[in-house]
Write an enzyme that holds these catalytic residues in place. Structure first.
Site, short mmCIF file in Angstrom:
data_model
loop_
_atom_site.label_atom_id
_atom_site.label_comp_id
_atom_site.label_asym_id
_atom_site.label_seq_id
_atom_site.Cartn_x
_atom_site.Cartn_y
_atom_site.Cartn_z
N HIS A 156 -5.34 2.28 -6.47
CA HIS A 156 -6.62 2.96 -6.70
C HIS A 156 -7.17 2.52 -8.05
O HIS A 156 -6.42 2.32 -9.00
CB HIS A 156 -6.42 4.48 -6.70
CG HIS A 156 -7.68 5.24 -6.45
ND1 HIS A 156 -8.56 5.54 -7.46
CD2 HIS A 156 -8.22 5.72 -5.30
CE1 HIS A 156 -9.59 6.21 -6.94
NE2 HIS A 156 -9.41 6.32 -5.64
N ASP A 208 -6.10 7.26 1.82
CA ASP A 208 -6.16 6.62 3.15
C ASP A 208 -4.79 6.36 3.76
O ASP A 208 -4.69 5.97 4.92
CB ASP A 208 -6.92 5.30 3.03
CG ASP A 208 -8.38 5.54 2.69
OD1 ASP A 208 -8.86 5.00 1.68
OD2 ASP A 208 -9.02 6.33 3.41
C1 SDX Z 1 -10.75 4.68 -1.43
O1 SDX Z 1 -12.96 4.79 -5.82
C2 SDX Z 1 -12.61 5.77 -5.09
O2 SDX Z 1 -12.56 6.88 -5.53
C3 SDX Z 1 -12.31 5.44 -3.65
C4 SDX Z 1 -11.73 6.54 -2.80
C5 SDX Z 1 -12.72 7.65 -2.57
O3 SDX Z 1 -12.30 8.79 -2.30
O4 SDX Z 1 -13.96 7.36 -2.55
O5 SDX Z 1 -10.57 7.07 -3.42
C6 SDX Z 1 -11.35 6.05 -1.41
O6 SDX Z 1 -11.47 3.73 -1.29
C7 SDX Z 1 -9.27 4.53 -1.71
C8 SDX Z 1 -8.82 3.04 -1.77
C9 SDX Z 1 -8.68 2.50 -0.35
N1 SDX Z 1 -8.41 1.06 -0.38
C10 SDX Z 1 -7.19 0.56 -0.08
O7 SDX Z 1 -6.21 1.25 0.15
C11 SDX Z 1 -7.14 -0.96 -0.06
C12 SDX Z 1 -5.86 -1.44 -0.75
N2 SDX Z 1 -6.00 -1.16 -2.21
C13 SDX Z 1 -6.58 -2.19 -3.00
O8 SDX Z 1 -7.24 -3.24 -2.46
C14 SDX Z 1 -6.88 -1.80 -4.44
O9 SDX Z 1 -5.82 -1.08 -4.90
C15 SDX Z 1 -8.18 -1.04 -4.68
C16 SDX Z 1 -9.34 -1.74 -4.07
C17 SDX Z 1 -8.08 0.34 -4.15
C18 SDX Z 1 -8.37 -0.96 -6.20
O10 SDX Z 1 -8.58 -2.25 -6.62
P1 SDX Z 1 -8.70 -2.63 -8.19
O11 SDX Z 1 -8.73 -1.41 -9.03
O12 SDX Z 1 -9.82 -3.61 -8.31
O13 SDX Z 1 -7.32 -3.31 -8.50
P2 SDX Z 1 -7.05 -4.86 -8.41
O14 SDX Z 1 -7.53 -5.40 -7.11
O15 SDX Z 1 -7.57 -5.47 -9.68
O16 SDX Z 1 -5.43 -4.92 -8.40
C19 SDX Z 1 -4.68 -4.90 -9.60
C20 SDX Z 1 -3.34 -5.56 -9.24
C21 SDX Z 1 -3.52 -6.94 -8.59
O17 SDX Z 1 -2.33 -7.65 -8.83
P3 SDX Z 1 -2.30 -8.75 -10.06
O18 SDX Z 1 -3.53 -9.62 -9.91
O19 SDX Z 1 -2.31 -7.90 -11.31
O20 SDX Z 1 -0.99 -9.48 -9.84
O21 SDX Z 1 -2.67 -4.75 -8.25
C22 SDX Z 1 -2.54 -5.51 -7.05
C23 SDX Z 1 -3.56 -6.63 -7.12
O22 SDX Z 1 -3.15 -7.72 -6.31
N3 SDX Z 1 -2.84 -4.57 -5.95
C24 SDX Z 1 -2.17 -4.52 -4.81
C25 SDX Z 1 -2.75 -3.46 -4.08
N4 SDX Z 1 -3.76 -2.92 -4.79
C26 SDX Z 1 -3.82 -3.62 -5.95
N5 SDX Z 1 -1.12 -5.24 -4.34
C27 SDX Z 1 -0.66 -4.91 -3.12
N6 SDX Z 1 -1.17 -3.90 -2.34
C28 SDX Z 1 -2.21 -3.17 -2.81
N7 SDX Z 1 -2.73 -2.18 -2.04
#
Ligand code: SDX
Length: 429
Positions: free
Chosen positions: A307, A364
């Site tokens: 998140h 989710d």
């Molecule tokens: C919702 O914003 C809100 O409030 C949203 C929400 C709401 O109520 O409205 O809470 C609802 O959208 C919840 C999120 C649902 N999405 C997912 O579950 C999709 C999977 N999660 C991700 O794609 C990610 O965690 C996000 C999109 C939720 C957040 O992305 P960020 O903050 O941009 O983080 P990032 O992509 O920069 O990741 C940071 C690191 C990366 O690794 P490095 O480059 O540092 O090596 O963490 C890793 C990412 O690859 N990472 C994950 C991951 N999420 C982040 N690795 C594996 N699995 C994951 N789910």
């Protein structure tokens, strides 16, 4: 004395006021930055940028805190229901008994769709994605309620709010039945309540009226409470962006529905179930799934994890996880996908890749298990998220429109394209 921050660049320094929120959050007000330094800020994905001052929802991502109008989500989940919580989010206080009765009467008044809107479903392909239809039908409200383009007073706002909150239920039910070829609508009795009425609309068929088990309706109502608002997430910020141009409430919410669809946002609940089902169907080991997240060349993500704000448990995920077991027990069902989800969570939370990046289950990760147990198809999960999020979108549209200092959202950029060149030079390639 006003807190201030000093920013110096290129031999010049200037002070900028620091805004301190109710819960101690701090923001440097850079409103005069460009005029004083010639610079703008750059913050890819807005991770460090506040777009507004808001009184609706507070999140502390490090502490795993979520409050609507100052009330903790766990207390609302236990003691409130969706309509009372929606009223709180939208108007900033709980309704009196009379106000609640009046509001529910408005919802009942707007439970149906005009025939001309119902006919629009015939134009959608049978295999259209539910979120594509939902976006279109919410925006179509702008066609049928032009008298509410301008919200002139509280009565107009309450009417527009009732239309959105009430009609989205029948639209969702028609979307669900559109795919199956049946468009029966059962006008539920007033007595059953917002969410139970919705389940009656969804699952009644010719000659067979569906009346939801009270615990099943309560479980879905709980999901709606937990999804009702979440400060400036992607879809809510989109609603505020559209509201800032003074576009009407229906079209602003429709834009929010579009933003919610993405699998990094509200589309994640569908992606989680598809991920869990794939793991089960292929017989993937938990270890192999965790390993796939870490492969540098893989864009695989553990959907439902991570998140932007929560760097601790998403409090909603904890509440939903408990509710999963209760709903499945009540329905006398088991779901192998729930065990896979629990095993994934256990493995991830003891793996340094997730621990180092502070990746925890989000709202989710478990929500789909409950919706699946209720009988809601996976491709309708994000429609359920939208139904729950409706109060938050409406409240943020209202707050934007009530702000006397509101300005149209118009971010800047840093241009990285070609320097000045002539038509002929460009044609040379
Ligand atoms: C919702 O914003 C809100 O409030 C949203 C929400 C709401 O109520 O409205 O809470 C609802 O959208 C919840 C999120 C649902 N999405 C997912 O579950 C999709 C999977 N999660 C991700 O794609 C990610 O965690 C996000 C999109 C939720 C957040 O992305 P960020 O903050 O941009 O983080 P990032 O992509 O920069 O990741 C940071 C690191 C990366 O690794 P490095 O480059 O540092 O090596 O963490 C890793 C990412 O690859 N990472 C994950 C991951 N999420 C982040 N690795 C594996 N699995 C994951 N789910």
């Amino acid at each position: 004395m006003q807190d201030k921050a000093t920013i110096s660049y290129d031999g010049k320094a200037a002070d900028y006021p620091v805004i301190i929120g109710t819960e101690g959050e701090k923001a440097i007000d850079v409103g005069k930055l460009r005029a004083q330094t010639g610079c703008i800020t750059f913050d890819d994905g807005y991770g460090n940028t506040g777009s507004c001052l808001s009184k609706i929802t507070f999140i502390d991502g490090d502490q795993g805190i979520l409050r609507y109008r100052g009330i903790d989500i766990a207390e609302l989940a236990e003691k409130s229901d969706f309509i009372e919580t929606a009223y709180l989010i939208i108007w900033g206080r709980f309704p009196t008994a009379d106000e609640r009765r009046a509001f529910e009467a408005r919802l009942q008044e707007h439970a149906k769709l005009p025939e001309s809107m119902t006919q629009q479903f015939q134009g959608f392909p049978k295999d259209a994605h539910p979120m594509a239809i939902l976006t279109a039908m919410i925006n179509a409200m702008s066609c049928h309620h032009q008298e509410l383009f301008e919200i002139r007073n509280e009565a107009d706002f309450t009417t527009a709010t009732a239309i959105l909150l009430s009609k989205i239920r029948l639209i969702a039910a028609y979307i669900y039945k559109h795919g199956t070829g049946d468009s029966l609508f059962v006008q539920p009795s007033d007595a059953s309540g917002y969410t139970a009425q919705f389940l009656t609309m969804m699952f009644s068929w010719p000659g067979k009226r569906y009346v939801a088990d009270a615990d099943v309706a309560r479980a879905l109502d709980l999901l709606f409470i937990l999804h009702a608002d979440h400060e400036q997430n992607c879809s809510t910020s989109t609603v505020r962006m559209v509201a800032s141009s003074e576009a009407n409430l229906f079209t602003a919410v429709s834009a929010g529905v579009s933003a919610l669809w993405g699998k990094l946002h509200g589309g994640a609940n569908q992606a989680v179930l598809e991920m869990l089902q794939g793991i089960k169907d292929r017989g993937d080991s938990i270890e192999s799934v965790i390993a796939k997240c870490k492969q540098k060349d893989s864009d695989f993500r553990l959907m439902g994890f991570g998140h932007r704000v929560y760097k601790n448990f998403d409090p909603r995920a904890k509440i939903i996880k408990v509710a999963c077991d209760k709903v499945l027990d009540k329905l006398g069902k088991t779901d192998p996908l729930l065990q896979i989800a629990k095993d994934l969570e256990k493995a991830a939370l003891s793996d340094s890749y997730f621990v180092d990046r502070k990746l925890y289950p989000n709202v989710d990760f478990y929500s789909g298990i409950i919706m699946r147990a209720i009988g809601i198809p996976t491709n309708m999960f994000t429609v359920m998220f939208a139904l729950g999020r409706m109060p938050g979108w409406i409240a943020n549209w209202k707050e934007t429109n009530e702000n006397p200092k509101a300005r149209i959202y118009r971010p800047r950029q840093i241009y990285m394209g070609p320097k000045l060149r002539s038509y002929e030079e460009a044609k040379k390639g």
